[in-house]
Design an enzyme around this catalytic site. Structure first.
Site, PDB file in Angstrom:
ATOM      1  N   ARG A  36      -2.647  -2.050  -3.375  1.00 57.55           N
ATOM      2  CA  ARG A  36      -3.842  -1.253  -3.153  1.00 57.55           C
ATOM      3  C   ARG A  36      -3.789  -0.040  -4.090  1.00 57.55           C
ATOM      4  O   ARG A  36      -2.817   0.724  -4.071  1.00 57.55           O
ATOM      5  CB  ARG A  36      -3.893  -0.770  -1.706  1.00 57.55           C
ATOM      6  CG  ARG A  36      -5.110   0.063  -1.473  1.00 57.55           C
ATOM      7  CD  ARG A  36      -5.067   0.791  -0.164  1.00 57.55           C
ATOM      8  NE  ARG A  36      -6.306   1.538  -0.002  1.00 57.55           N
ATOM      9  CZ  ARG A  36      -6.433   2.575   0.809  1.00 57.55           C
ATOM     10  NH1 ARG A  36      -5.417   2.962   1.542  1.00 57.55           N
ATOM     11  NH2 ARG A  36      -7.569   3.207   0.908  1.00 57.55           N
ATOM     12  N   ASN A  71       0.878  -1.171   0.000  1.00 59.24           N
ATOM     13  CA  ASN A  71       0.000   0.000   0.000  1.00 59.24           C
ATOM     14  C   ASN A  71       0.910   1.213   0.000  1.00 59.24           C
ATOM     15  O   ASN A  71       1.457   1.596   1.031  1.00 59.24           O
ATOM     16  CB  ASN A  71      -0.882  -0.032   1.256  1.00 59.24           C
ATOM     17  CG  ASN A  71      -1.814   1.155   1.335  1.00 59.24           C
ATOM     18  OD1 ASN A  71      -1.774   2.057   0.494  1.00 59.24           O
ATOM     19  ND2 ASN A  71      -2.656   1.176   2.350  1.00 59.24           N
TER      20      ASN A  71
END
Ligand code: AMP
Length: 405
Positions: A90, A12
């Site tokens: 992500r 992420n």
């Protein structure tokens, strides 16, 4: 060799930090996780956590590339690199183009990058993370998991802004975010409550630094509080959530604020921070409010009011409300915010179970409402990273090339 590569690395990547988790097989808790922070600054560092404890490695001013290369070296040292079979990334905005998790190649990555105009704060950093990860871990599938995907089922009536067609055709509509979390929590709630997968209605409140609420009808998102960007809707740490657009014209004309000034005002200086004049952190505000700090009290009041109003409104997109589910840092850990919100939901027939609610924090999952004929309220700890790992795992192939020696 290939069948041993069952681990999934989840990345992420933000503009100045990068979070990662390594999942072994289908285990729900990460084998190794951590973050690289202050990237590009002199004190940049990589922090790794496993059951042995915490390791901190100085990156000496290194950026995203240095952090990921160092992470790979650490994984190699721990004999974990060869076990990685896929990387899940992500990605905040998939626009109207990406409806599902997607295995990326360079062309698709360029398409993701082209959506940066919809999420200028997030997508460029997300894409940078993919590029660097592909450089250092090029032999496995890289899978983009979009925050917006879960919301692609929202009907036109709920996702359309009432503006002329030319702008709507150019993609100006409500997309919604936190989709990976909302989807995960909804599936968990159905299982926990023993609901019919084809016949249920939930409102999920993901409350953290960023917050959004979503109506889930039979497993599908049918309305959500965030919009074109993650700024619309609930009161957040530093984001205003809803505000009359007319207030922006007023601030521009009256106070001379530019577009960039307004962007910064609503994204970084508003929300709990702006209301309280003290902090964007819910814990700090709860303590200050208890000591009578007026700004902290106002911030808590407005947050709870807006949340209750949204939950009530979202319920109208369902055929029946089975449960309201709280998740995220605040949703999972603040009995006070939950109790005050549930008290406002008495009109829907939900009654707070004070004792159960007070005991629900720190990653626990369970009911916080009195069992009656009305809808339930419960807490479910979200696990976005694991949900991303699961999506990435679906793209793992049995015949990947082996990593370079
Ligand atoms: P997240 O973005 O999901 O990590 O959530 C961050 C938010 O959760 C911050 O506002 C924290 O103050 C809040 N939070 C974490 N623990 C607690 C707690 N025990 N009580 C109230 N708020 C909390």
């Amino acid at each position: 060799m290939a069948e041993t590569r069952q681990h999934v690395l989840v990345i992420n990547c933000g503009s100045s930090s990068l979070k990662f988790s390594l999942f072994a097989g289908t285990a729900r808790s990460a084998l190794l996780s951590g973050l690289a922070e202050n990237l590009g600054q002199t004190d940049s560092r990589l922090i790794l956590k496993d059951h042995g404890g915490k390791t901190i490695v100085a990156l000496d001013g290194g950026g995203h590339g240095a952090a990921l290369r160092r992470l790979m070296a650490e994984l190699q040292d721990r004999h974990l690199l060869d076990a990685i079979g896929a990387v899940g990334h992500r990605i905040v905005h998939g626009g109207e183009r990406f409806l599902d998790a997607t295995r990326l190649d360079m062309d698709l990555l360029t398409e993701v990058e082209a959506l940066s105009y919809l999420a200028p704060l997030h997508n460029p950093a997300n894409v940078l993370g993919v590029r660097v990860a592909m450089e250092v871990l090029g032999w496995v599938p890289h899978v983009a998991v979009f925050d917006t995907s879960f919301h692609t089922t929202i009907p036109r009536a709920a996702h359309s802004y009432a503006i002329p067609r030319a702008y709507r055709d150019a993609g100006v509509r409500r997309y919604g975010f936190h989709g990976t979390s909302h989807g995960f929590v909804a599936r968990e709630a159905v299982e926990l409550l023993g609901l019919d997968a084809e016949d249920h209605g939930l409102v999920i409140a993901h409350l953290g630094n960023g917050s959004s609420a979503t109506a889930v009808l039979n497993g599908k998102s049918v309305d959500t509080s965030m919009g074109l960007t993650p700024l619309e809707g609930l009161v957040m740490g530093t984001r205003s959530g809803d505000i009359d657009p007319g207030a922006l014209f007023h601030l521009s004309r009256r106070n001379g604020l530019s577009i960039d000034d307004l962007d910064s005002l609503l994204n970084r200086e508003s929300g709990l921070l702006g209301l309280s004049g003290l902090s964007n952190d819910c814990r700090t505000l709860e303590s200050a409010a208890a000591e009578g700090h007026d700004g902290a009290n106002l911030a808590m009041d407005v947050m709870v009011h807006r949340l209750a109003r949204y939950i009530g409104g979202l319920a109208t997109s369902l055929r029946r409300l089975d449960a309201v589910v709280f998740t995220g840092g605040i949703g999972e850990n603040s009995p006070l915010v939950r109790e005050r919100t549930i008290d406002r939901l008495g009109v829907l027939g939900i009654v707070c179970d004070q004792a159960a609610n007070a005991a629900m924090f720190g990653g626990r999952t369970g009911l916080v409402s009195v069992q009656n004929a009305g809808p339930a309220a419960l807490v479910i700890a979200t696990n976005e990273e694991w949900a991303i790992a699961n999506e990435a795992r679906r793209h793992m192939t049995g015949s990947q090339p082996t990593p370079p020696a």
